[in-house]
Design an enzyme around this catalytic site. Structure first.
Site, PDB file in Angstrom:
ATOM      1  N   GLU A  42       0.825  -1.215   0.000  1.00  0.00           N
ATOM      2  CA  GLU A  42       0.000   0.000   0.000  1.00  0.00           C
ATOM      3  C   GLU A  42       0.858   1.264   0.000  1.00  0.00           C
ATOM      4  O   GLU A  42       0.516   2.244  -0.668  1.00  0.00           O
ATOM      5  CB  GLU A  42      -0.981  -0.001   1.169  1.00  0.00           C
ATOM      6  N   HIS A  44       1.833   1.911  -3.476  1.00  0.00           N
ATOM      7  CA  HIS A  44       0.748   2.571  -4.210  1.00  0.00           C
ATOM      8  C   HIS A  44       0.766   4.073  -3.963  1.00  0.00           C
ATOM      9  O   HIS A  44       0.641   4.868  -4.895  1.00  0.00           O
ATOM     10  CB  HIS A  44      -0.621   2.034  -3.776  1.00  0.00           C
TER      11      HIS A  44
END
Length: 162
Positions: free
Chosen positions: A131, A134
């Site tokens: 994450e 990202h």
């Protein structure tokens, strides 16, 4: 409060580094609720804001039945190594062995400005790193060996919209 559509590669929002959250506004509170609602589905381990089209530095997670979120996460520590299957909601249908740290620790805040420490081994460590990637404008395919990365990108080009 809604379950939001997941953006998929090659959407440019996935390749753009997210901006820090500098102020807690009603729209940020709605974003967090949408992240929590959208990650609350079997098989979803984590979801970054840019995966639902918002370029702000936040993600939600759903690991071992524990659902939560973190604002402005920064990885503070990693150790060890794991090499295992990884997939991504923004790269549907593809799973590749990906090298990650076995342990990861991230720090950020919650909606009230309280410090949040998110850490763990195995799948939790993988999710934290995935994450945060990202939020920095990267997808896990970037971490693959060049032959596998080419194969994955070719597959995605050939199966767009199918």
């Amino acid at each position: 409060m809604a379950i939001r559509e997941i953006r998929v590669v090659p959407d440019p929002v996935l390749r753009t580094a997210c901006d820090p959250i500098t102020q807690i506004t009603p729209s940020v509170e709605r974003l967090i609720q949408d992240l929590l609602d959208t990650v609350d589905d079997p098989g979803r381990a984590g979801l970054s804001a840019n995966q639902i089209g918002v370029s702000l530095r936040a993600f939600s997670y759903n690991i071992d039945g524990k659902i939560g979120y973190i604002l402005n996460p920064v990885i503070k520590e990693t150790s060890g190594e794991q090499y295992g299957d990884e997939g991504c909601l923004s790269v549907p249908g593809l799973w590749y062995k990906t090298r990650r740290a076995e342990y990861a620790k991230a720090e950020g805040t919650d909606l009230k400005g309280n410090k949040v420490v998110l850490e763990g081994h195995g799948i939790m460590a993988r999710m934290i790193q995935h994450e945060c990637d990202h939020l920095d404008g990267h997808v896990y395919l970037d971490r693959l060996e060049s032959d596998e990365r080419r194969q994955a990108l070719r597959y995605m080009r050939n199966h767009r919209g199918s």
